[in-house]
Design a protein around this motif. Structure first.
Motif, short mmCIF file in Angstrom:
data_model
loop_
_atom_site.label_atom_id
_atom_site.label_comp_id
_atom_site.label_asym_id
_atom_site.label_seq_id
_atom_site.Cartn_x
_atom_site.Cartn_y
_atom_site.Cartn_z
N ILE A 1 3.33 2.70 -6.01
CA ILE A 1 3.55 3.67 -4.92
C ILE A 1 5.02 3.73 -4.52
O ILE A 1 5.36 4.22 -3.44
CB ILE A 1 2.66 3.36 -3.69
N ASN A 2 5.89 3.23 -5.42
CA ASN A 2 7.32 3.43 -5.26
C ASN A 2 7.67 4.92 -5.36
O ASN A 2 6.91 5.70 -5.92
CB ASN A 2 8.06 2.66 -6.38
N GLY B 1 9.51 -1.00 4.47
CA GLY B 1 8.57 -0.92 3.34
C GLY B 1 9.31 -1.11 2.02
O GLY B 1 9.81 -0.16 1.44
N THR B 2 9.36 -2.38 1.53
CA THR B 2 10.18 -2.72 0.36
C THR B 2 9.41 -2.56 -0.95
O THR B 2 9.98 -2.13 -1.95
CB THR B 2 10.63 -4.20 0.46
N TYR C 1 12.19 -1.01 -5.60
CA TYR C 1 12.67 0.12 -6.43
C TYR C 1 13.54 1.08 -5.63
O TYR C 1 14.68 1.35 -5.99
CB TYR C 1 11.47 0.84 -7.06
N ASN D 1 5.33 -9.44 -2.45
CA ASN D 1 6.13 -8.25 -2.75
C ASN D 1 7.61 -8.55 -2.56
O ASN D 1 8.45 -8.15 -3.37
CB ASN D 1 5.75 -7.09 -1.81
N PHE E 1 15.25 4.54 6.11
CA PHE E 1 14.20 5.08 5.24
C PHE E 1 12.88 4.46 5.67
O PHE E 1 12.68 3.25 5.53
CB PHE E 1 14.51 4.76 3.77
N ALA F 1 6.69 2.48 5.10
CA ALA F 1 5.62 1.45 5.14
C ALA F 1 4.31 2.12 5.59
O ALA F 1 4.08 3.29 5.28
CB ALA F 1 6.04 0.30 6.05
N ASP F 2 3.44 1.38 6.27
CA ASP F 2 2.13 1.91 6.66
C ASP F 2 2.29 3.14 7.56
O ASP F 2 3.00 3.12 8.56
CB ASP F 2 1.30 0.82 7.33
N1 SAH Z 1 9.89 1.89 -0.51
C1 SAH Z 1 9.13 1.40 -1.67
C2 SAH Z 1 7.65 1.65 -1.51
C3 SAH Z 1 7.05 1.03 -0.28
S1 SAH Z 1 5.28 1.01 -0.35
C4 SAH Z 1 9.63 2.14 -2.91
O1 SAH Z 1 9.65 3.39 -2.86
O2 SAH Z 1 9.98 1.50 -3.90
C5 SAH Z 1 4.92 0.45 1.26
C6 SAH Z 1 5.23 -1.02 1.50
O3 SAH Z 1 5.11 -1.24 2.90
C7 SAH Z 1 4.28 -1.99 0.81
O4 SAH Z 1 4.99 -2.93 0.05
C8 SAH Z 1 3.55 -2.67 1.97
O5 SAH Z 1 3.26 -4.04 1.75
C9 SAH Z 1 4.57 -2.52 3.09
N2 SAH Z 1 3.97 -2.58 4.43
C10 SAH Z 1 2.75 -2.13 4.81
N3 SAH Z 1 2.54 -2.38 6.11
C11 SAH Z 1 3.64 -3.00 6.56
C12 SAH Z 1 4.04 -3.52 7.82
N4 SAH Z 1 3.22 -3.44 8.88
N5 SAH Z 1 5.24 -4.09 7.93
C13 SAH Z 1 6.08 -4.16 6.87
N6 SAH Z 1 5.76 -3.70 5.64
C14 SAH Z 1 4.57 -3.12 5.50
#
Ligand code: SAH
Ligand code: DHB
Ligand code: MG
Length: 223
Positions: free
Chosen positions: A39-40, A65-66, A70, A94, A137, A140-141
């Motif tokens: 989901i990157n 949201g790391t 990527y 992650n 950016f 995340a959720d």
């Molecule tokens: N930015 C990334 C994709 C992020 S996907 C990219 O494009 O490469 C969303 C991420 O948010 C997931 O890794 C998930 O674990 C994280 N996430 C979900 N809920 C979160 C929260 N409450 N706090 C921090 N991170 C969260």
């Protein structure tokens, strides 16, 4: 059929405009090996983030949201030599994958991956009086986007920019009868964008290798 067409055109754009890149390829490969969901952001979306950060002259970037790092690689590569990316991730596994990917890309000295619930990490950054960010950016959720917006605005410099991913939920955001928590969160997020007179925003829906989605773009007034 639609998805096939979107894939083919994204492939064309990427073939034309993106260079082959070992660190980015390795980041996706190691994320897949580690069982992370794919989901990157797509490669051409990643480059859009990179260009937005460059255009903004961003020296300090905050990512919420790391995943496997990527998008963080794309963003961190837009920074000048002493720039900083802080990226927030709730899942420690992650974060480990992301740190390894960022190190492989030679970016570990510029990036800190902060493990924890993003609202708590954001409050921590605010309490620590962290230097303001030029670009945020949000990725995340989705249910928590309103809270991420509220807290990000306390960390953003005047003239700062917020880019938010996945604001369409395949169009469900526009359905007032839909009360899924992501959709409700995103509608609230849009109403906050609309009501805050310091903000100028737009949203664009996208199709491509990641399906039908969209992002929003917001600028905080410099007055
Ligand atoms: N930015 C990334 C994709 C992020 S996907 C990219 O494009 O490469 C969303 C991420 O948010 C997931 O890794 C998930 O674990 C994280 N996430 C979900 N809920 C979160 C929260 N409450 N706090 C921090 N991170 C969260
Ligand atoms: C999801 C999250 C994302 O950040 C994304 O780009 C796509 C999907 C999800 O949680 O389903
Ligand atoms: Mg996303």
């Amino acid at each position: 059929m639609d998805q096939d067409n979107w894939d083919a055109l994204d492939q064309f754009f990427c073939d034309q405009l993106l260079q082959p890149d070992l660190a980015l390829d390795a980041a996706l490969e190691s994320s897949e090996m580690a069982g992370l969901r794919a989901i990157n952001v797509s490669p051409n979306q990643g480059k859009l983030l990179h260009l937005l950060a460059k255009m903004q002259g961003a020296r300090r970037i905050l990512e919420i949201g790391t995943l496997g790092g990527y998008s963080a690689i794309w963003l961190a590569r837009a920074l000048p030599p002493h720039g900083t990316l802080v990226t927030l991730e709730i899942d420690a596994d992650n974060a480990d994958v992301a740190r390894a990917n960022l190190a492989r890309a030679g970016l570990d000295s510029m990036v800190s991956v902060v493990v924890g619930a993003a609202t708590e990490s954001l409050k921590g950054l605010i309490d620590a009086r962290t230097a303001p960010f030029d670009l945020v950016f949000i990725d995340a959720d989705k249910k928590a986007y309103p809270e991420y917006l509220r807290l990000s605005l306390q960390l953003l410099r005047p003239g700062g920019v917020i880019v938010s991913d996945n604001v369409s939920r395949r169009g469900r955001v526009a359905d007032p009868q839909n009360f899924e928590e992501d959709v409700v969160g995103l509608r609230r997020f849009f109403s906050m964008l609309a009501q805050d007179t310091r903000l100028t925003s737009t949203a664009v829906q996208t199709v491509g290798s990641k399906g039908w989605d969209g992002f929003s773009l917001t600028r905080l007034s410099s007055e």
